[in-house]
Write an enzyme that holds these catalytic residues in place. Structure first.
Site, PDB file in Angstrom:
ATOM      1  N   ILE A 128       0.823  -1.208   0.000  1.00 61.06           N
ATOM      2  CA  ILE A 128       0.000   0.000   0.000  1.00 61.06           C
ATOM      3  C   ILE A 128       0.859   1.260   0.000  1.00 61.06           C
ATOM      4  O   ILE A 128       0.607   2.201  -0.748  1.00 61.06           O
ATOM      5  CB  ILE A 128      -0.944   0.021   1.221  1.00 61.06           C
ATOM      6  N   THR A 137      -0.573  -4.565  10.159  1.00 61.38           N
ATOM      7  CA  THR A 137      -1.182  -4.812  11.475  1.00 61.38           C
ATOM      8  C   THR A 137      -1.529  -6.293  11.552  1.00 61.38           C
ATOM      9  O   THR A 137      -2.675  -6.685  11.298  1.00 61.38           O
ATOM     10  CB  THR A 137      -2.443  -3.947  11.693  1.00 61.38           C
ATOM     11  N   LYS A 194     -14.118  -0.115   7.669  1.00 56.35           N
ATOM     12  CA  LYS A 194     -13.154  -1.018   7.020  1.00 56.35           C
ATOM     13  C   LYS A 194     -13.301  -2.443   7.552  1.00 56.35           C
ATOM     14  O   LYS A 194     -13.284  -3.422   6.786  1.00 56.35           O
ATOM     15  CB  LYS A 194     -11.732  -0.517   7.254  1.00 56.35           C
ATOM     16  N   CYS A 252      -6.039  -9.108   4.816  1.00 57.36           N
ATOM     17  CA  CYS A 252      -7.223  -8.350   5.243  1.00 57.36           C
ATOM     18  C   CYS A 252      -8.358  -9.245   5.728  1.00 57.36           C
ATOM     19  O   CYS A 252      -8.687  -9.252   6.913  1.00 57.36           O
ATOM     20  CB  CYS A 252      -7.705  -7.457   4.098  1.00 57.36           C
TER      21      CYS A 252
END
Length: 427
Positions: free
Chosen positions: A20, A91, A207, A261
């Site tokens: 990203i 994360t 999100k 994700c």
């Protein structure tokens, strides 16, 4: 350099130059900002400087080279003063004793600590990393300066990152309205989609909701697959017909859920509340699919009298036509097969790096008892009769287990293969 819009933001420091951060930094640089890209991985920084990207993404190399050649993008291993700082670091999830997981904010908070010495009153921090609710406020509270903080979660799909960076709608949540408006000023320089402004807690939750929605729907498909295996129905045919209903859209089952994700983010909701029982159940079901696939493969081989088989794994990445192996279900399928006495070889035309050794196609299939397809690469979808004819003599047994329903099964059957499909109770 002329300022952009209503706020005097000319220089941006992007922390993290991965999937990203690098595209975002390059996009901003190509739209007139002075950008400093920062990554603690010196080897990665040097690769970027030399135009050697380890990310397989259409158009990215051209974008990065253009940004560097324009002198608007400099990449280095340490932060420096800027008007705005964008944090794009991983994360990951930490596993709890009960098997649940929680967000590991180590990289995010390390990035915050790295930029604190360079912060001035009036600066903006934007966190793109996926984070649990209330984290943006927590970041603001750790910094004893008059700054602005916002959360603008990334929403792109590997393989289409540059297209989606520009075309997708974005959500920006600030600790206050000015924080969100300042961040919007930056992103509207290249985002053609709509930009929605809200508070930081809502942006964080949105999100997580997006990826949880997808995870739950995949879990439903996977549960249907297990049921259909049991009762002798072809789940793929059933889903196709069920989806003819105008208000039904069942997703496809598979060997599990991967990527950084969908397989991670639902846990960030679970860790915040006791009311996420449905979300947790779906996450656990998807996490258990590799074990189900392993058990199914070995069970079918055992029925054919094959013990301690050599198994050829087709696919190491978590999705088709990308090189990303993060959280790939293939890892756990292989791990469990090995634990159960199988010999395993893995072939993937896209992956360069994997937890287990990667083989050439010939090495992978040599002396194999069973081919297990775990990733829907086009290279596997496009296997034709001539390819199958070349594969056949190298195998010990002609058996294929397709977890993605991508092979032309009739071609394989005509070549003498037994073909087993995940979610179909019969050969």
């Amino acid at each position: 350099m002329e300022k952009h819009g209503n706020y005097d933001i000319k220089k941006i420091c992007v922390i993290g130059l991965g999937y990203i951060g690098l595209p975002t930094a390059s996009m901003l640089a190509n739209h007139g900002y002075e950008v400093v890209g920062v990554d603690v991985n010196e080897k990665r920084v040097n690769h970027i400087k030399n135009g050697e990207l380890k990310i397989e993404e259409p158009g990215l190399l051209t974008l990065v080279k253009g940004a560097i050649n324009s002198k608007n993008l400099n990449v280095q291993t340490s932060a420096e003063e800027a008007d705005a700082f964008i944090i794009c670091v991983p994360t990951p999830a930490l596993e709890n004793e009960d098997g649940s997981k929680k967000c590991d904010l180590t990289y995010v908070m390390s990035a915050v600590q790295a930029i604190i010495p360079f912060l001035k009153d009036g600066n903006l921090i934007v966190v793109e990393s996926t984070i649990p609710p209330e984290t943006t406020k927590k970041i603001y509270e750790t910094i004893n300066k008059k700054i602005y903080v916002a959360h603008c979660p990334e929403r792109v799909l590997p393989g289409k990152i540059l297209k989606e960076l520009v075309e997708n709608d974005r959500i920006i949540g600030g600790i206050n309205k000015k924080s969100a408006e300042m961040a919007k000023e930056i992103y509207k320089s290249f985002v053609e989609g709509k930009i929605y402004i809200t508070d930081s807690n809502t942006a964080e939750m949105v999100k997580l909701m997006e990826n949880t929605y997808r995870d739950i729907n995949i879990a439903l498909a996977n549960e249907f697959a297990k049921i259909c295996d049991e009762i002798g129905v072809n789940v793929w045919d059933a889903i196709k017909i069920a989806n003819k209903h105008p208000r039904v859209n069942i997703l496809n089952p598979g060997p599990g859920v991967g990527g950084h994700c969908i397989s991670i983010d639902p846990w960030f909701i679970v860790e915040k509340t006791n009311n996420a029982k449905f979300i947790r159940a779906a996450r656990e079901l998807n996490d258990n699919m590799p074990a189900y696939v392993c058990k199914s493969v070995l069970s079918e081989l055992n029925k054919l009298g094959i013990e301690k088989p050599k198994i050829s794994i087709f696919g190491a990445t978590y999705k088709g036509n990308v090189e990303d192996t993060r959280e790939s279900p293939s890892k756990n399928v292989i791990k469990m097969l090995l634990e159960n006495g199988a010999t395993v070889s893995t072939f993937d035309p896209h992956a360069d790096c994997f937890e287990y050794p990667l083989s050439t196609l010939d090495e992978c299939i040599s002396g194999s008892d069973c081919i297990v397809v775990l990733t829907d690469h086009d290279a596997f979808k496009n296997i034709k009769k001539d390819d199958i004819d070349e594969i056949c003599p190298k195998l010990k047994n002609k058996i294929v287990f397709d977890t993605k329903n991508i092979l032309e099964h009739n071609l394989w059957k005509k070549a003498g293969f037994k073909v087993k499909l995940l979610g179909n109770g019969a050969w």
